[in-house]
Design a protein around this motif. Structure first.
Motif, PDB file in Angstrom:
ATOM      1  N   LYS A 258     -12.638 -22.751  44.998  1.00  0.00           N
ATOM      2  CA  LYS A 258     -14.102 -22.701  44.927  1.00  0.00           C
ATOM      3  C   LYS A 258     -14.638 -21.322  45.314  1.00  0.00           C
ATOM      4  O   LYS A 258     -15.843 -21.154  45.489  1.00  0.00           O
ATOM      5  CB  LYS A 258     -14.709 -23.760  45.858  1.00  0.00           C
ATOM      6  N   VAL A 259     -13.747 -20.346  45.422  1.00  0.00           N
ATOM      7  CA  VAL A 259     -14.149 -18.994  45.806  1.00  0.00           C
ATOM      8  C   VAL A 259     -13.704 -18.015  44.728  1.00  0.00           C
ATOM      9  O   VAL A 259     -12.516 -17.899  44.431  1.00  0.00           O
ATOM     10  CB  VAL A 259     -13.527 -18.584  47.159  1.00  0.00           C
ATOM     11  N   CYS A 260     -14.666 -17.298  44.140  1.00  0.00           N
ATOM     12  CA  CYS A 260     -14.357 -16.289  43.127  1.00  0.00           C
ATOM     13  C   CYS A 260     -15.001 -14.966  43.524  1.00  0.00           C
ATOM     14  O   CYS A 260     -16.199 -14.912  43.818  1.00  0.00           O
ATOM     15  CB  CYS A 260     -14.863 -16.717  41.750  1.00  0.00           C
ATOM     16  N   MET A 261     -14.178 -13.918  43.540  1.00  0.00           N
ATOM     17  CA  MET A 261     -14.654 -12.587  43.898  1.00  0.00           C
ATOM     18  C   MET A 261     -14.951 -11.808  42.618  1.00  0.00           C
ATOM     19  O   MET A 261     -14.082 -11.622  41.760  1.00  0.00           O
ATOM     20  CB  MET A 261     -13.601 -11.837  44.716  1.00  0.00           C
ATOM     21  N   LEU A 262     -16.197 -11.330  42.488  1.00  0.00           N
ATOM     22  CA  LEU A 262     -16.607 -10.582  41.300  1.00  0.00           C
ATOM     23  C   LEU A 262     -16.474  -9.077  41.516  1.00  0.00           C
ATOM     24  O   LEU A 262     -16.637  -8.584  42.626  1.00  0.00           O
ATOM     25  CB  LEU A 262     -18.058 -10.910  40.947  1.00  0.00           C
ATOM     26  N   GLN A 263     -16.182  -8.382  40.416  1.00  0.00           N
ATOM     27  CA  GLN A 263     -16.083  -6.920  40.326  1.00  0.00           C
ATOM     28  C   GLN A 263     -14.725  -6.426  40.863  1.00  0.00           C
ATOM     29  O   GLN A 263     -14.288  -6.814  41.948  1.00  0.00           O
ATOM     30  CB  GLN A 263     -17.235  -6.210  41.046  1.00  0.00           C
ATOM     31  N   SER A 264     -14.110  -5.597  40.035  1.00  0.00           N
ATOM     32  CA  SER A 264     -12.812  -5.036  40.383  1.00  0.00           C
ATOM     33  C   SER A 264     -12.519  -3.881  39.432  1.00  0.00           C
ATOM     34  O   SER A 264     -13.038  -3.852  38.311  1.00  0.00           O
ATOM     35  CB  SER A 264     -11.723  -6.101  40.275  1.00  0.00           C
ATOM     36  N   PHE A 265     -11.671  -2.961  39.880  1.00  0.00           N
ATOM     37  CA  PHE A 265     -11.264  -1.857  39.010  1.00  0.00           C
ATOM     38  C   PHE A 265      -9.909  -2.110  38.338  1.00  0.00           C
ATOM     39  O   PHE A 265      -9.438  -1.282  37.581  1.00  0.00           O
ATOM     40  CB  PHE A 265     -11.182  -0.550  39.807  1.00  0.00           C
ATOM     41  N   HIS A 266      -9.296  -3.258  38.640  1.00  0.00           N
ATOM     42  CA  HIS A 266      -7.936  -3.448  38.113  1.00  0.00           C
ATOM     43  C   HIS A 266      -7.929  -3.640  36.599  1.00  0.00           C
ATOM     44  O   HIS A 266      -6.975  -3.253  35.930  1.00  0.00           O
ATOM     45  CB  HIS A 266      -7.243  -4.626  38.816  1.00  0.00           C
ATOM     46  N   GLN A 267      -8.986  -4.239  36.048  1.00  0.00           N
ATOM     47  CA  GLN A 267      -9.110  -4.407  34.591  1.00  0.00           C
ATOM     48  C   GLN A 267     -10.593  -4.376  34.218  1.00  0.00           C
ATOM     49  O   GLN A 267     -11.159  -5.369  33.792  1.00  0.00           O
ATOM     50  CB  GLN A 267      -8.462  -5.726  34.133  1.00  0.00           C
ATOM     51  N   ASN A 268     -11.189  -3.212  34.348  1.00  0.00           N
ATOM     52  CA  ASN A 268     -12.614  -3.119  34.064  1.00  0.00           C
ATOM     53  C   ASN A 268     -12.882  -2.565  32.671  1.00  0.00           C
ATOM     54  O   ASN A 268     -14.029  -2.377  32.293  1.00  0.00           O
ATOM     55  CB  ASN A 268     -13.312  -2.225  35.104  1.00  0.00           C
TER      56      ASN A 268
END
Length: 398
Positions: A258-268
């Motif tokens: 139930k936890v999703c972290m938004l934004q990342s540089f790994h696949q932007n």
């Protein structure tokens, strides 16, 4: 009437009759000619139809996605565009992942002709040549996916990709397309607050992201899309990333987290890839090859528009119907990703000349493209807050 006048009258009548007979013969010949043409005209469509049927080419494709995923829908969308635009002369059938080969076996299957083509992503070929992962699995020097596609088409990427495929003996024609939005950091048991939270975490990702998250201290496992949620459910993974709100929802991520972290540089800056077996592609008529190229561009635009519509709907419904909590990835984690990627680039560039060549080409293009983008396009947050952010109540008068 005198004999002389009578003879003259008969002569005139005979001449008139001769003219009438000649005219009738002319009309008869004309009618026969027209009639023959009519018969030919009636018969020609049948002949043309038979010839067209004889020239139909059927191609069997496979995607690297489960049939219920929106990504497989994108593959079907592309096939329909080609089928419609060729008027049925070329018919592409698209099968879901695993129908013929596993998702990670797509490149080999297309190259060998086991499949005529496929729909996937270049990072899935990371094990063949790690430079392929640079088409999406990196910070891309600040470029988004659309900019990376611009680099591919106008900045030298296309020639470099052909060079890479040739170096590994892959008999394929590749069409990167379909710019993806920035992908989430992933799904977790609890929010990530700092880089050290990754230490010892059993985490799923692919491509150069494997090296990036390994650098963060995670124990990384690369799995295709359809295998991620079952692995999370069985405890084989602690956390994982896939792609977007719609795909993640359909694959069942909210059932196990139930936890999703938004934004990342790994696949932007990732995009999809359509591949054809090169031998079969080169054998197609020039007209059909041109239609395929333009269908790729049409599908790329359509996919990006559909993504906005569907992802935004599922993003809201994940929160309102499935109680998912979204959090922004902390800046400290984002900065650490960039620092680690610099180390990965230095190491792999020293080991692989093709990797270095791609990196240098992307960096050169990004320097001007990203600067132009940042200087030119207005930050939309101000306008969004003006129209949609909750209004602060006016201070009470005392």
């Amino acid at each position: 009437m005198s004999k002389k006048k009578a003879k003259t009258a008969v002569k005139v009548e005979n001449q008139a009759e001769t003219k009438r007979k000649s005219r009738r013969k002319f009309l008869a010949r004309t009618a026969a000619t027209v009639g023959g043409a009519a018969v030919t005209a009636v018969g020609f469509p049948m002949i043309a139809k038979a010839q067209a049927q004889a020239q139909i080419t059927n191609l069997r494709f496979q995607s690297t996605w489960p049939s219920k995923d929106i990504f497989h829908e994108y593959a079907l969308d592309f096939a329909k565009k080609v089928n419609d635009m060729t008027g049925g002369e070329l018919k592409i059938e698209v099968l879901p992942a695993g129908a013929v080969v596993p998702a990670f076996g797509l490149l080999d299957a297309v190259s060998k002709g086991t499949l005529d083509g496929g729909h996937g992503v270049l990072v899935y070929h990371y094990g063949k040549q790690n430079a392929l992962a640079l088409w999406g699995s990196s910070p891309a020097f600040g470029m988004d996916a659309n900019m990376l596609l611009s680099w591919h088409k106008y900045g030298g990427g296309k020639d470099l990709l052909e060079k890479i495929y040739k170096s590994i003996g892959a008999d394929v024609v590749s069409f990167p397309y379909g710019p993806m939005p920035t992908q989430p950091l992933g799904w977790f048991k609890k929010p990530i607050t700092k880089p050290d939270d990754f230490k010892g975490l059993k985490y799923r990702t692919v491509g150069i992201s494997i090296d990036l998250f390994t650098g963060l201290g995670a124990a990384v496992n690369a799995l295709p899309g359809g295998e991620i949620v079952p692995a999370l459910d069985r405890g084989l993974l602690d956390a994982a990333e896939f792609n977007n709100a719609s795909s993640d929802r359909l694959l069942g991520f909210p059932d196990v987290s139930k936890v999703c972290m938004l934004q990342s540089f790994h696949q932007n800056a990732e995009q999809f890839e359509i591949t054809f077996n090169k031998t079969k592609y080169d054998a197609l008529p020039a007209k059909i090859r041109a239609i395929i190229a333009y269908a790729v561009e049409a599908a790329s635009a359509d996919m990006s528009w559909k993504a906005v519509d569907r992802y935004s709907q599922d993003y809201i419904e994940l929160q309102t119907k499935q109680n998912v909590k979204f959090y922004k990835t902390p800046d400290s984690v984002l900065q650490r990703q960039i620092d680690i990627f610099d180390q990965v680039v230095a190491k792999k560039s020293a080991e692989n000349p093709l990797f270095k060549e791609v990196v240098e080409s992307q960096r050169k293009y990004a320097e001007r493209a990203v600067r132009w983008d940042l200087d030119t396009n207005v930050n939309r947050r101000m306008a969004y807050n003006h129209y949609f952010a909750p209004k602060k109540p006016a201070p009470k008068k005392t």
